[in-house]
Design a protein around this motif. Structure first.
Motif, PDB file in Angstrom:
ATOM      1  N   GLU A  79       1.242  -3.953  -9.490  1.00  0.00           N
ATOM      2  CA  GLU A  79       0.217  -2.966  -9.195  1.00  0.00           C
ATOM      3  C   GLU A  79      -1.136  -3.514  -9.633  1.00  0.00           C
ATOM      4  O   GLU A  79      -1.278  -3.885 -10.815  1.00  0.00           O
ATOM      5  CB  GLU A  79       0.496  -1.654  -9.940  1.00  0.00           C
ATOM      6  CG  GLU A  79       1.780  -0.959  -9.550  1.00  0.00           C
ATOM      7  CD  GLU A  79       2.023   0.293 -10.375  1.00  0.00           C
ATOM      8  OE1 GLU A  79       1.291   0.520 -11.380  1.00  0.00           O
ATOM      9  OE2 GLU A  79       2.934   1.049 -10.030  1.00  0.00           O
ATOM     10  N   PRO A  80      -2.169  -3.574  -8.765  1.00  0.00           N
ATOM     11  CA  PRO A  80      -2.075  -3.375  -7.326  1.00  0.00           C
ATOM     12  C   PRO A  80      -1.379  -4.576  -6.674  1.00  0.00           C
ATOM     13  O   PRO A  80      -1.507  -5.702  -7.155  1.00  0.00           O
ATOM     14  CB  PRO A  80      -3.541  -3.278  -6.889  1.00  0.00           C
ATOM     15  CG  PRO A  80      -4.288  -4.072  -7.911  1.00  0.00           C
ATOM     16  CD  PRO A  80      -3.558  -3.881  -9.202  1.00  0.00           C
ATOM     17  N   SER A  93       6.933  -0.186  -9.441  1.00  0.00           N
ATOM     18  CA  SER A  93       6.632  -1.266  -8.501  1.00  0.00           C
ATOM     19  C   SER A  93       7.786  -2.257  -8.391  1.00  0.00           C
ATOM     20  O   SER A  93       8.108  -2.732  -7.298  1.00  0.00           O
ATOM     21  CB  SER A  93       5.348  -1.985  -8.910  1.00  0.00           C
ATOM     22  OG  SER A  93       5.489  -2.665 -10.148  1.00  0.00           O
TER      23      SER A  93
END
Length: 450
Positions: free
Chosen positions: A214-215, A245
């Protein structure tokens, strides 16, 4: 000697798609044991396997391979590339190997290069078919001898074993043909004595680089494998691995959340756990390796369907949009009758209505004031495809219909010329599993000292 810790640096999700220099340097500072990257997929469609054209530009491939190989040689660790060139066929492997040789010459580097091909001959496939050693995977149909004869390039997806053999032979750079992406990344840890289940599960999450962070991004991701677990951490300090994630990417491209199939094996992930082990790290446990009784590999093959020409246009007229399907079909039928050639196919894709999802689109009404139209003609030769595509675009441009207000043209063309020749058109004709005598049977290894 079995290592207790195996650190894998994956610089990006696909070789040639880019990664951050700072993230790569930080990842190398963590003393990885190997740099391993996936370079291909069937996601871009059948064209690259059929044509032999590489997926990414030579500029991008050379730039990133140079960074990886120089870093690998400076650190004394191997560099592994799986599915070289995009589809992993011989043309793609040779293209990548030539870049590697060029890098070695220009940078005065010396290392042992391993090349692993993954092409399958039609004769070998026909033999397997005659012994009932081919079965459908996701093609939706059974393979026939005639389909095998019609196929152009055919590749098999290797597991970790051919790459492990290259490492055993002392390879310092490995350029592999079509490879199961998680197995290509897992090969070095397995070679070094790691648990195959944990290594392959880690490879599954690493194969898209920092998409599990993330991101998310095409960027550097590291996997640190130890007895009983592995941890994941992005190379960039501006990213973090989270339970969400990492677990989400563990499910990426899988129909069954508990079983992950691969060449000669399945992973049982039903007992997996994901836990935050630091602000930027996630720890994963629980994968179990289930060896298949027989060893099957996935085959990917294509056949040429003709030559394609396309036209991209916009439609803003509300009366034409209101009768779009009817009028598109009218011009399609008229064009097929005009050219009277059995090889000719006319297709449309309507963006702004169902261009992305097609028949699966739940919202069928056009809600925007304009739509984009892609006209496609496929025929036995390029001239016929171009002529037919122009006939369709011209027919729609000046088509008269009840309710027409605009007599000066129904289409707004994006480009001049309005028709663009796209060259040979291909389709996947082989997407099946084939039984092999050993994990390395189809994957010859070639070694050279550079």
């Amino acid at each position: 000697m079995t290592k207790q810790t195996h650190t894998v640096l994956t610089p990006t999700g696909t070789l040639g798609y880019g990664f951050g220099a700072e993230a790569f340097a930080r990842g190398m500072a963590m003393s990885p044991d190997v740099i391993a990257v996936d370079a291909g997929s069937t996601d871009p469609g059948p064209h690259y396997l059929g044509s032999g054209e590489p997926l990414v530009s030579r500029i991008s491939a050379k730039r990133e391979l140079t960074q990886m190989i120089k870093a690998g040689r400076a650190a004394g660790i191997p560099v592994i590339v799986g599915s070289a060139g995009g589809a992993g066929c011989k043309a793609h492997v040779d293209w990548t190997v030539e870049i590697v040789r060029e890098i070695a010459r220009e940078s005065n580097l010396h290392f042992k290069l391993a090349t692993i091909y993954s092409d399958v001959s039609r004769e070998r496939l026909a033999e397997a078919l005659s012994r009932n050693e081919v079965k459908d995977f996701e093609a939706g149909f059974q393979l026939t001898p005639e389909m095998v004869k019609q196929a152009g390039a055919i590749v098999a997806q290797m597991g970790h074993e051919p790459i492990v053999e290259a490492l055993k032979a002392g390879a310092e750079v490995v350029i592999a043909g079509r490879a199961c992406d998680d197995c290509a990344i897992a090969a070095h840890p397995i070679y070094s004595g790691a648990d195959p289940a944990l290594a392959i599960h880690m490879g599954k999450i690493l194969e898209c680089g920092a998409f599990s962070a993330e991101p998310f991004a095409m960027d550097v991701m590291l996997g640190i494998l130890q007895p009983g677990h592995f941890e994941l951490e992005p190379g960039s300090p501006n990213r973090r691995a989270s339970v969400t994630s990492v677990a989400a990417h563990s499910l990426y491209e899988r129909e069954n959340p508990f079983l992950q199939a691969g060449p000669g094996h399945q992973l049982d992930l039903s007992a997996c756990t994901f836990e935050q082990s630091g602000e930027r790290r996630v720890r994963v446990t629980g994968a179990q390796f289930l060896e298949d009784e027989d060893y099957w590999v996935k085959l990917e093959g294509v056949r040429q369907t003709g030559y394609r020409t396309i036209c991209v246009a916009g439609i803003r007229c509300p009366t034409l949009i209101a009768r779009l399907d009817e009028l598109l079909e009218q011009v399609r039928v008229e064009t097929l009758e005009y050219f009277d050639d059995p090889s000719l196919h006319i297709g449309y894709t309507v963006y702004g209505r169902d261009g992305v999802m097609g028949a699966l689109e739940p919202q069928t009404a056009i809600s925007s004031q304009e739509i984009g139209l892609v006209i496609e003609a496929i025929a036995g030769d390029q001239a016929l495809a171009r002529g037919a595509c122009h006939h369709v675009s011209g027919g729609l441009l000046h088509l008269h219909y009840d309710g027409l207000y605009n007599t000066s043209g129904n289409l707004a063309f994006l480009y001049s010329p309005s028709e663009i020749d796209a060259g040979p058109a291909f389709e996947f004709s082989i997407y099946h599993l084939m039984k092999v005598t050993s994990p390395t049977e189809l994957f010859p290894l070639h070694l050279e000292d550079l």
